[in-house]
Design a protein around this motif. Sequence first.
Motif, short mmCIF file in Angstrom:
data_model
loop_
_atom_site.label_atom_id
_atom_site.label_comp_id
_atom_site.label_asym_id
_atom_site.label_seq_id
_atom_site.Cartn_x
_atom_site.Cartn_y
_atom_site.Cartn_z
N HIS A 1 57.96 0.89 63.62
CA HIS A 1 56.86 0.58 64.23
C HIS A 1 55.78 1.15 63.21
CE1 HIS A 1 53.98 1.18 67.52
NE2 HIS A 1 53.55 2.39 67.15
N MET B 1 62.15 2.09 73.30
CA MET B 1 60.92 1.02 73.56
C MET B 1 60.14 1.82 74.78
SD MET B 1 62.45 -2.68 72.49
CE MET B 1 60.98 -3.30 73.22
N TYR C 1 57.22 1.41 71.42
CA TYR C 1 57.37 0.70 70.32
C TYR C 1 57.68 -0.78 70.68
CZ TYR C 1 58.97 4.92 68.04
OH TYR C 1 58.98 6.23 67.58
N GLU C 2 56.95 -1.81 69.99
CA GLU C 2 57.26 -3.26 70.07
C GLU C 2 58.28 -3.90 69.24
OE1 GLU C 2 53.36 -5.11 70.39
OE2 GLU C 2 52.98 -4.09 72.18
N GLU D 1 62.26 -6.24 68.61
CA GLU D 1 63.12 -7.14 69.11
C GLU D 1 64.51 -7.11 68.37
OE1 GLU D 1 61.62 -11.26 67.92
OE2 GLU D 1 59.97 -10.21 68.58
N ARG E 1 60.18 -5.63 64.16
CA ARG E 1 58.86 -5.70 64.84
C ARG E 1 58.72 -7.22 65.74
NH1 ARG E 1 57.43 -3.07 60.27
NH2 ARG E 1 56.58 -5.03 59.62
N LYS E 2 58.31 -7.08 66.91
CA LYS E 2 58.14 -7.78 67.76
C LYS E 2 57.12 -9.02 67.01
CE LYS E 2 58.60 -7.66 72.04
NZ LYS E 2 58.22 -7.12 73.33
#
Length: 263
Positions: A71, A90, A95-96, A98, A226-227
Amino acid sequence: MKKILSVLTLVLLTVGILGGCAKENKVLKVSATSAPHAKMLEYIKDDLAKQGITLELKVIDDYNIHNRSLHEKEVDANFFQHIPYMEAQMAEFGYELETLAKVHIEPMGIYSEKITSLDELKEGAVIALPNDPSNESRALALLHRNGVIELNDVNNQAATVLDIKNNPKNITFQEMDAAALPMVLQDVDCAVINTNFALQKGLSPTKDALAIEDADSPYVNILTIRKGDGNREDLKALAEALTSEKMKKFIEDNYNGEIVPVF
């Protein structure tokens, strides 16, 4: 004068070539737990190097650090967790993140140095569990499926000891950091241990566990990013290497069913 210009041209060309090489040599920082994740990543280091990617590993056995580091952009990806754990983190920390690739399942097991069967558990026995939400519910579900306890809902991925409906042998549960479980095994009647930490202690899920999850476990280990980073070419190359036929063979040759590839 012509000689000087020729030398100068050669120097500039050399600098340009070296600069181009340096530009192509991308450093990819990935955090992972030591076994088996870091070993798997080490195995594909040379393959990534051939693509101009230098894989820089940060080996960390504290689950709590990985997603925070990702993150905060201290690393580009991590490889240590399953989807329920990521989702719980998340939800808790905002946190974003995936999933970039689903790689393997590590069957969680129940281990003991005092008994050879769960039927031997005595009244008031002590069982150690991981204390992070997703792994605690996973451990409790394994105990439920093997008749040690009964949960209100075995599919509840946020279950804690407070969700135990029936505890016929009045088991006492000790909740602790997952990495500490192998170290307390001699002090408790049983411990429910994640495979990566069991392997570090030299325990084999298929040989030493009193019970393990089956291959239908929903707890698939993933490569996490990270997304929004899913289109990065270096991360795509890492995902492809982790889900290649070469990696599948490495897993099958080295872990004898203790780790199950899902790709």
